[in-house]
Write a protein that holds these residues in place. Structure first.
Motif, PDB file in Angstrom:
ATOM      1  N   SER A 171      -4.541  -9.412  -4.659  1.00 40.51           N
ATOM      2  CA  SER A 171      -4.060 -10.509  -3.831  1.00 40.51           C
ATOM      3  C   SER A 171      -4.891 -10.626  -2.550  1.00 40.51           C
ATOM      4  CB  SER A 171      -2.591 -10.295  -3.468  1.00 40.51           C
ATOM      5  OG  SER A 171      -2.127 -11.303  -2.602  1.00 40.51           O
ATOM      6  N   GLN A 172      -5.069 -11.842  -2.088  1.00 39.48           N
ATOM      7  CA  GLN A 172      -5.814 -12.110  -0.864  1.00 39.48           C
ATOM      8  C   GLN A 172      -4.918 -12.675   0.235  1.00 39.48           C
ATOM      9  OE1 GLN A 172      -8.948 -11.170  -0.591  1.00 39.48           O
ATOM     10  NE2 GLN A 172      -8.983 -10.508  -2.749  1.00 39.48           N
ATOM     11  N   THR A 173      -3.632 -12.702   0.030  1.00 38.96           N
ATOM     12  CA  THR A 173      -2.698 -13.253   1.009  1.00 38.96           C
ATOM     13  C   THR A 173      -2.145 -12.156   1.913  1.00 38.96           C
ATOM     14  OG1 THR A 173      -0.803 -13.010  -0.485  1.00 38.96           O
ATOM     15  CG2 THR A 173      -2.089 -15.055  -0.657  1.00 38.96           C
ATOM     16  N   LYS A 174      -1.411 -12.596   2.934  1.00 41.07           N
ATOM     17  CA  LYS A 174      -0.799 -11.636   3.846  1.00 41.07           C
ATOM     18  C   LYS A 174       0.351 -10.885   3.178  1.00 41.07           C
ATOM     19  CE  LYS A 174      -1.933 -14.198   8.058  1.00 41.07           C
ATOM     20  NZ  LYS A 174      -1.383 -14.856   9.278  1.00 41.07           N
ATOM     21  N   PHE A 175       0.834 -11.431   2.070  1.00 44.91           N
ATOM     22  CA  PHE A 175       1.942 -10.778   1.367  1.00 44.91           C
ATOM     23  C   PHE A 175       1.551  -9.399   0.871  1.00 44.91           C
ATOM     24  CE2 PHE A 175       4.015  -9.941  -2.756  1.00 44.91           C
ATOM     25  CZ  PHE A 175       5.321  -9.808  -2.309  1.00 44.91           C
ATOM     26  N   ARG A 176       0.269  -9.185   0.590  1.00 48.64           N
ATOM     27  CA  ARG A 176      -0.171  -7.896   0.081  1.00 48.64           C
ATOM     28  C   ARG A 176       0.086  -6.772   1.089  1.00 48.64           C
ATOM     29  NH1 ARG A 176      -5.483  -6.520   1.746  1.00 48.64           N
ATOM     30  NH2 ARG A 176      -5.781  -5.323  -0.176  1.00 48.64           N
ATOM     31  N   LYS A 177      -0.097  -7.076   2.373  1.00 46.50           N
ATOM     32  CA  LYS A 177       0.159  -6.059   3.395  1.00 46.50           C
ATOM     33  C   LYS A 177       1.652  -5.748   3.495  1.00 46.50           C
ATOM     34  CE  LYS A 177      -3.891  -7.227   6.196  1.00 46.50           C
ATOM     35  NZ  LYS A 177      -4.378  -7.639   7.550  1.00 46.50           N
ATOM     36  N   VAL A 178       2.457  -6.810   3.413  1.00 40.69           N
ATOM     37  CA  VAL A 178       3.907  -6.601   3.465  1.00 40.69           C
ATOM     38  C   VAL A 178       4.362  -5.771   2.265  1.00 40.69           C
ATOM     39  CG1 VAL A 178       6.160  -7.748   3.458  1.00 40.69           C
ATOM     40  CG2 VAL A 178       4.238  -8.747   4.732  1.00 40.69           C
ATOM     41  N   LEU A 179       3.843  -6.122   1.080  1.00 41.10           N
ATOM     42  CA  LEU A 179       4.199  -5.377  -0.127  1.00 41.10           C
ATOM     43  C   LEU A 179       3.734  -3.926  -0.042  1.00 41.10           C
ATOM     44  CD1 LEU A 179       5.354  -5.374  -2.989  1.00 41.10           C
ATOM     45  CD2 LEU A 179       3.115  -6.109  -3.827  1.00 41.10           C
ATOM     46  N   HIS A 180       2.556  -3.703   0.526  1.00 47.42           N
ATOM     47  CA  HIS A 180       2.044  -2.338   0.662  1.00 47.42           C
ATOM     48  C   HIS A 180       2.942  -1.499   1.560  1.00 47.42           C
ATOM     49  CE1 HIS A 180      -1.642   0.439   1.462  1.00 47.42           C
ATOM     50  NE2 HIS A 180      -0.832   0.911   0.541  1.00 47.42           N
ATOM     51  N   VAL A 181       3.353  -2.075   2.690  1.00 43.68           N
ATOM     52  CA  VAL A 181       4.230  -1.347   3.614  1.00 43.68           C
ATOM     53  C   VAL A 181       5.591  -1.094   2.980  1.00 43.68           C
ATOM     54  CG1 VAL A 181       5.417  -1.469   5.835  1.00 43.68           C
ATOM     55  CG2 VAL A 181       3.039  -2.194   5.668  1.00 43.68           C
ATOM     56  N   MET A 182       6.144  -2.113   2.309  1.00 44.51           N
ATOM     57  CA  MET A 182       7.469  -1.965   1.698  1.00 44.51           C
ATOM     58  C   MET A 182       7.454  -0.941   0.567  1.00 44.51           C
ATOM     59  SD  MET A 182       9.487  -3.801   3.438  1.00 44.51           S
ATOM     60  CE  MET A 182      10.915  -3.760   2.371  1.00 44.51           C
ATOM     61  N   SER A 183       6.364  -0.894  -0.199  1.00 44.75           N
ATOM     62  CA  SER A 183       6.300   0.061  -1.305  1.00 44.75           C
ATOM     63  C   SER A 183       6.162   1.495  -0.822  1.00 44.75           C
ATOM     64  CB  SER A 183       5.128  -0.287  -2.231  1.00 44.75           C
ATOM     65  OG  SER A 183       3.890  -0.181  -1.540  1.00 44.75           O
ATOM     66  N   LEU A 184       5.617   1.688   0.367  1.00 39.09           N
ATOM     67  CA  LEU A 184       5.451   3.037   0.914  1.00 39.09           C
ATOM     68  C   LEU A 184       6.552   3.422   1.896  1.00 39.09           C
ATOM     69  CD1 LEU A 184       1.593   3.115   1.574  1.00 39.09           C
ATOM     70  CD2 LEU A 184       2.840   3.913  -0.429  1.00 39.09           C
ATOM     71  N   LEU A 185       7.411   2.466   2.252  1.00 42.72           N
ATOM     72  CA  LEU A 185       8.450   2.728   3.251  1.00 42.72           C
ATOM     73  C   LEU A 185       9.389   3.862   2.860  1.00 42.72           C
ATOM     74  CD1 LEU A 185       9.640   1.852   5.965  1.00 42.72           C
ATOM     75  CD2 LEU A 185      11.060   0.206   4.728  1.00 42.72           C
ATOM     76  N   PRO A 186       9.834   3.973   1.609  1.00 47.53           N
ATOM     77  CA  PRO A 186      10.728   5.099   1.268  1.00 47.53           C
ATOM     78  C   PRO A 186      10.120   6.462   1.539  1.00 47.53           C
ATOM     79  CG  PRO A 186      10.804   3.444  -0.460  1.00 47.53           C
ATOM     80  CD  PRO A 186       9.692   3.045   0.468  1.00 47.53           C
ATOM     81  N   ASP A 187       8.789   6.563   1.525  1.00 51.43           N
ATOM     82  CA  ASP A 187       8.150   7.842   1.793  1.00 51.43           C
ATOM     83  C   ASP A 187       8.173   8.186   3.275  1.00 51.43           C
ATOM     84  OD1 ASP A 187       6.887  10.153   0.895  1.00 51.43           O
ATOM     85  OD2 ASP A 187       4.893   9.361   1.320  1.00 51.43           O
ATOM     86  N   MET A 188       8.397   7.180   4.127  1.00 48.74           N
ATOM     87  CA  MET A 188       8.436   7.404   5.574  1.00 48.74           C
ATOM     88  C   MET A 188       9.824   7.795   6.056  1.00 48.74           C
ATOM     89  SD  MET A 188       6.231   4.065   6.758  1.00 48.74           S
ATOM     90  CE  MET A 188       4.736   3.579   5.873  1.00 48.74           C
ATOM     91  N   LEU A 189      10.856   7.549   5.235  1.00 44.40           N
ATOM     92  CA  LEU A 189      12.232   7.809   5.631  1.00 44.40           C
ATOM     93  C   LEU A 189      12.731   9.115   5.018  1.00 44.40           C
ATOM     94  CD1 LEU A 189      13.785   4.254   5.138  1.00 44.40           C
ATOM     95  CD2 LEU A 189      12.986   5.272   7.268  1.00 44.40           C
ATOM     96  N   PRO A 190      13.536   9.871   5.741  1.00 49.12           N
ATOM     97  CA  PRO A 190      14.163  11.054   5.141  1.00 49.12           C
ATOM     98  C   PRO A 190      15.027  10.640   3.959  1.00 49.12           C
ATOM     99  CG  PRO A 190      14.372  11.095   7.531  1.00 49.12           C
ATOM    100  CD  PRO A 190      13.830   9.747   7.178  1.00 49.12           C
ATOM    101  N   SER A 191      14.982  11.417   2.891  1.00 45.05           N
ATOM    102  CA  SER A 191      15.694  11.043   1.677  1.00 45.05           C
ATOM    103  C   SER A 191      17.204  10.963   1.896  1.00 45.05           C
ATOM    104  CB  SER A 191      15.374  12.043   0.560  1.00 45.05           C
ATOM    105  OG  SER A 191      15.683  13.365   0.965  1.00 45.05           O
ATOM    106  N   ILE A 192      17.746  11.774   2.790  1.00 46.03           N
ATOM    107  CA  ILE A 192      19.191  11.723   3.012  1.00 46.03           C
ATOM    108  C   ILE A 192      19.581  10.431   3.699  1.00 46.03           C
ATOM    109  CG2 ILE A 192      19.100  12.918   5.247  1.00 46.03           C
ATOM    110  CD1 ILE A 192      21.745  14.290   4.367  1.00 46.03           C
ATOM    111  N   VAL A 193      18.727   9.930   4.602  1.00 43.03           N
ATOM    112  CA  VAL A 193      19.001   8.655   5.262  1.00 43.03           C
ATOM    113  C   VAL A 193      18.939   7.519   4.243  1.00 43.03           C
ATOM    114  CG1 VAL A 193      18.153   7.035   6.991  1.00 43.03           C
ATOM    115  CG2 VAL A 193      18.169   9.481   7.479  1.00 43.03           C
TER     116      VAL A 193
END
Length: 378
Positions: free
Chosen positions: A205-227
Motif C-alpha cells: 500500500s502507498q496510502t497513509k492507512f498503511r502506517k495506521v495499520l502497522h501501528v495497530m497490528s503491533l499495538l498489542p505487543d506494546m501493552l501488558p497482556s493483563i491490561v
C-alpha cells in the motif's frame, strides 16, 4: 587505534558511547517486561505478601468482591507507565543511532582468544546456562518425581506416579492439555493468515492507512497482556446481551489471536524486506497478474517467515497464563491454569509433572518445525 590510546581510554571514549544506546534500550525493554510480568509475582510474590500492579489488577478483576473500576484504573496507570518507557526508548534510539554501514568495504577480523580468555568465556557461558536454565529445570523435574516432598531427594523417594496420574487418572489434566492444543493451533493459524494479510497491505500500500495499520497490528505487543485481557473482558462483558462471547472459549481464542498477532506481522514483514523488488517487477514484465506474482513468487519466499511466526505464536499460546486466568470460562482449564491450580492446592508434584510434559511437547514441536524448515531450504 591509529591515534594511540590505551585500553581503558578506548573503552571510555569509543566503546562505551557506542554501546550506551543499546544498553539503555535493553534496560527499558526489561523494565517493561518486568512491570507487566504476572507468573512470578503470582506464584512467589503472593506467598510473601508482595503485591505488584499485575497481581492487584488480577485480584480486583477475578476475586470477589469484583471491582472493575479499580482494575481499570490500575490498568490505565500501567499503560501510562509503559507508554512513557516506549517514548523514552524511541528518544534514546533516535539519539544513539550510528551509521555503521557505509560505501567502503570492511574486512572481518577474527581475534583468537588466549587460553585464559577461553576458560573465562566458557566459564561465564556455563555458569549462565546453569543458573538460568539448569537449576530451574532440574528443580522442576526433581519435584515432579518426588513421592513425599518432606523427604527431599532421598533414595527411594522418586516415582513416576504423578505422570501416570496425569495421563490416566486425571481427566481434567487431559482436557486442559486438549484445550491448550486447540487454542494454540487455531490462534497460531488465524494469526498467521491475518499477519500475512496485514504485512502484505503494509508492504504494497502507498496510502497513509498503511502506517495506521502497522501501528495497530503491533499495538498489542506494546501493552501488558493483563491490561489487554482486562480490556477485552470489560468490553465483551458489556455487550454480552448482543454477542454472548463472554464466558465462552471463543473469547480466549479471540484474545490469543489479537495478543500474538504482532509476532506474525513482524516475521512476515521481515521476510518482505529480504525480497528484491526486481523479482516482482520481472513477474509483472512477463505478464503475470498481481495474484499470480504473489502466489508463484512472493508467497514461496514468505513461507519461512510465516512458519516461524506460526511456531512462535503456537508455543507462546500453549503456555499463556495471564489471558487464560482472566478470560477462561468456568470449569475450563488450560495447562498453565492447571499448573497454577495444582500449585495453589498443594499438589506441587502433579503441577510440575504437567510443566515437564508441556516443555517436552513445545520443545518437540520446535525441533520438528525447525527440521522441516531446514529440509525445505536444502
Amino acid at each position: 587505534m591509529i591515534f594511540g590510546g590505551g585500553f581503558f581510554y578506548r573503552l571510555r571514549r569509543v566503546t562505551l558511547p557506542l554501546i550506551t544506546g543499546n544498553y539503555a534500550i535493553g534496560a527499558l525493554l526489561v523494565f517493561v517486561k518486568a512491570v507487566s510480568e504476572y507468573g512470578t509475582p503470582a506464584t512467589i510474590g503472593q506467598r510473601i505478601g508482595f503485591s505488584v500492579f499485575v497481581t492487584a489488577i488480577h485480584h480486583n478483576a477475578t476475586i470477589a468482591p469484583i471491582n472493575f473500576n479499580a482494575a481499570a484504573s490500575l490498568s490505565s496507570l500501567l499503560i501510562f507507565i509503559c507508554f512513557c518507557i516506549w517514548f523514552l526508548q524511541n528518544y534514546v534510539t533516535a539519539k544513539k543511532s550510528y551509521k555503521l554501514v557505509g560505501g567502503k568495504g570492511t574486512k572481518l577480523v577474527v581475534k583468537k582468544l588466549s587460553a585464559h580468555q577461553k576458560i573465562a568465556a566458557w566459564g561465564y557461558i556455563i555458569a549462565l546456562l546453569v543458573v538460568a536454565i539448569g537449576i530451574p529445570y532440574f528443580s522442576v523435574v526433581m519435584t515432579s518425581l518426588i513421592r513425599l516432598r518432606g523427604q527431599g531427594m532421598a533414595s527411594g523417594n522418586f516415582t513416576l506416579a504423578h505422570y501416570s496420574q496425569l495421563l490416566t487418572e486425571n481427566p481434567r489434566a487431559v482436557q486442559a492439555f486438549r484445550n491448550s492444543l486447540f487454542l494454540a493451533f487455531f490462534s497460531a493459524t488465524i494469526a498467521a493468515v491475518l499477519g500475512t494479510a496485514c504485512a502484505s497491505i503494509i508492504y504494497f500500500s502507498q496510502t497513509k492507512f498503511r502506517k495506521v495499520l502497522h501501528v495497530m497490528s503491533l499495538l498489542p505487543d506494546m501493552l501488558p497482556s493483563i491490561v489487554f485481557s482486562i480490556g477485552i473482558m470489560i468490553f465483551w462483558n458489556s455487550i454480552f446481551h448482543i454477542i454472548p462471547l463472554y464466558n465462552h472459549i471463543g473469547i480466549m481464542l479471540l484474545a490469543y489471536v489479537t495478543l500474538f498477532l504482532p509476532f506474525s506481522v513482524q516475521y512476515v514483514t521481515s521476510s518482505y524486506t529480504q525480497i528484491a523488488d526486481s523479482l516482482i517487477w520481472a513477474g509483472s514484465v512477463f505478464g503475470g497478474t498481481p495474484f499470480y506474482v504473489f502466489r508463484r513468487i512472493i508467497f514461496p519466499l514468505l513461507l519461512r517467515g510465516i512458519f516461524v511466526g506460526w511456531m512462535m505464536t503456537f508455543i507462546i499460546s500453549f503456555r499463556e497464563l495471564v489471558t487464560a486466568s482472566i478470560l477462561s470460562p468456568p470449569n475450563t482449564l488450560v495447562v498453565s491454569t492447571f499448573i497454577m491450580r495444582e500449585f495453589e492446592q498443594g499438589s506441587v508434584s502433579v503441577g510440575m509433572a504437567m510443566a515437564v510434559l508441556t516443555v517436552l511437547f513445545t520443545t518437540g514441536t520446535l525441533v520438528i518445525i525447525n527440521s522441516f524448515l531446514r529440509r525445505e531450504e536444502s
